[in-house]
Design a protein around this motif. Structure first.
Motif, mmCIF file in Angstrom:
data_model
loop_
_atom_site.group_PDB
_atom_site.id
_atom_site.type_symbol
_atom_site.label_atom_id
_atom_site.label_comp_id
_atom_site.label_asym_id
_atom_site.label_seq_id
_atom_site.Cartn_x
_atom_site.Cartn_y
_atom_site.Cartn_z
ATOM 1 N N THR A 165 0.857 -1.178 0.000
ATOM 2 C CA THR A 165 0.000 0.000 0.000
ATOM 3 C C THR A 165 0.893 1.228 0.000
ATOM 4 N N ASP A 194 1.219 5.083 0.605
ATOM 5 C CA ASP A 194 0.576 6.218 1.266
ATOM 6 C C ASP A 194 0.997 7.510 0.581
ATOM 7 N N ARG A 252 -5.987 0.801 -6.528
ATOM 8 C CA ARG A 252 -6.164 0.065 -5.275
ATOM 9 C C ARG A 252 -4.941 0.125 -4.372
ATOM 10 N N VAL A 253 -3.761 0.216 -4.967
ATOM 11 C CA VAL A 253 -2.551 0.189 -4.145
ATOM 12 C C VAL A 253 -2.240 1.546 -3.528
ATOM 13 N N VAL A 254 -2.964 2.586 -3.931
ATOM 14 C CA VAL A 254 -2.688 3.942 -3.452
ATOM 15 C C VAL A 254 -3.669 4.316 -2.350
ATOM 16 N N HIS A 255 -3.124 4.761 -1.225
ATOM 17 C CA HIS A 255 -3.944 5.274 -0.123
ATOM 18 C C HIS A 255 -3.727 6.778 -0.034
ATOM 19 N N LYS A 291 8.761 2.018 -2.470
ATOM 20 C CA LYS A 291 7.377 2.386 -2.779
ATOM 21 C C LYS A 291 7.321 3.596 -3.708
ATOM 22 N N ALA A 307 -4.765 1.169 6.959
ATOM 23 C CA ALA A 307 -5.306 0.265 5.945
ATOM 24 C C ALA A 307 -6.746 -0.134 6.261
#
Length: 363
Positions: A51, A53, A74-77, A124, A304
């Motif tokens: 994930t 951030d 989806r992988v980005v918060h 990341k 998360a």
């Protein structure tokens, strides 16, 4: 005739209790073996799903196709609830992986994405860079009649300390160890002392009640702090766990560990008073420990979780202990810089011991 000393009685109880703890396989397994196994496993696999951030600047055009595409990834918060200063500090510490600012232009291209990466999260950052290139290719490829790209990227990188997964997982495992020892260990010991009438035999001597409690608590405190020191040193020398200020950081972590254990022992005292036999201790203890293992940032970040679940995690004492441990270890914060976490833990101390006094039984 030599005067009776409750201090000597306390030390004698503590010594006997400490010997009992180190001879107990379950105490060693829960306090040392399980945390070390988890540390070894997670340190080598680097955690589960990725994930990223990403902080969102207040000036970002949230209606732009660039922002909407990132929002769907989806992988980005996306983090929108921090100030610019807090985001910058979090970026340099590796708490967030990048900061974006999508600006609408009066000239071509219509949008410019400003991205700040950090050296503290290069892996990341690389994933986000590849993702952005894919997103921009898709956006700029829409419609063949557009003579120029719709958006462009401008990138900068700030300096920061690399945030390794061991820096996240080890404080969580330390909290896991303290919670297990404080709740299960204390509950079983005092219930056993009561059921086997050992406490009544104590009362046949001049020993005071506080000597019994302090002796047992002191033994568990010494054992747990030795275990905590062992876990910290193994994490540092074998897996590169960050200790910003060296021995000072270790001492601060041990102070936090002692405070956490004292609070968790309060749960153990309460359970020992409620439980009628040893078979009722595990289910009662699990009601207290399992939600904290899962929701307090032990294995993965609470960010998360969905918002409603984050609200629950913010109630639990282990959440604040884990957070304080990570700030002290990785960010180099002093105890005076984690006052919010200490305040919440202090409130929990008052609440749980008020309940323990009401429920604890001597007979």
């Amino acid at each position: 005739m030599k005067k009776y000393s409750n201090f000597n009685a306390t030390m004698a109880i503590a010594k006997a209790s400490f010997r009992s703890i180190i001879r107990s396989p379950s105490a060693v397994v829960f306090s040392l073996a399980f945390p070390l196994i988890f540390i070894i496993v997670f340190a080598n696999i680097g955690g589960g799903g990725v994930t990223i951030d990403v902080g969102v600047a207040k000036t970002t055009d949230t209606l732009s196709p660039v922002y909407q595409a990132l929002k769907r990834a989806r992988v980005v918060h996306l983090i929108t609830d921090q100030s610019a200063d807090d985001m910058t500090k979090s970026l340099s510490k590796g708490n967030i992986d990048a900061i974006i600012d999508v600006q609408k232009n009066n000239a071509m291209p219509p949008y410019t994405l400003h991205v700040q990466y950090t050296e503290a999260s290069q892996q990341k950052g690389g994933i986000l860079r590849s993702l952005l290139q894919s997103i921009f290719f898709q956006i700029n490829s829409r419609g063949n009649t557009i003579p120029q790209p719709i958006a462009e990227i401008k990138e900068t990188t700030v300096k920061g300390r690399e945030y390794k997964y061991i820096d996240f997982i080890l404080p969580g495992m330390l909290g896991f160890s303290l919670l297990s020892s404080g709740v299960f260990g204390t509950a079983f010991v005092f219930l056993s002392l009561r059921l086997t009438l050992v406490i009544k035999r104590f009362f046949a001597t001049p020993v005071k009640k506080y000597s019994i409690v302090l002796g047992e608590a002191l033994a568990r405190l010494v054992f747990s702090l030795l275990g905590a020191l062992f876990i910290i040193l193994v994490g540092h020398y074998m897996f590169g766990f960050t200790l910003v200020h060296g021995i000072v950081t270790v001492l601060n972590m041990l102070v936090l560990a002692a405070l956490g254990l004292i609070i968790f022992m309060g749960f153990g005292f309460t359970i020992s008073g409620i439980a009628k036999n040893e078979s009722t201790v595990p289910p009662l203890s699990n009601i207290i420990t399992l939600p904290q293992f899962l929701l307090s940032g032990t294995f993965f970040a609470t960010t998360a979780f969905p918002t409603w679940l984050q609200s629950i995690s913010k109630i639990l004492p282990l959440t604040y202990l884990n957070d304080a441990m990570r700030k002290v270890a990785f960010e180099g914060a002093g105890l005076n810089e984690v006052t919010h976490q200490l305040l919440i833990l202090g409130v929990w101390f008052i609440i749980i011991y008020a309940v323990a006094v009401k429920t604890f039984k001597w007979e």
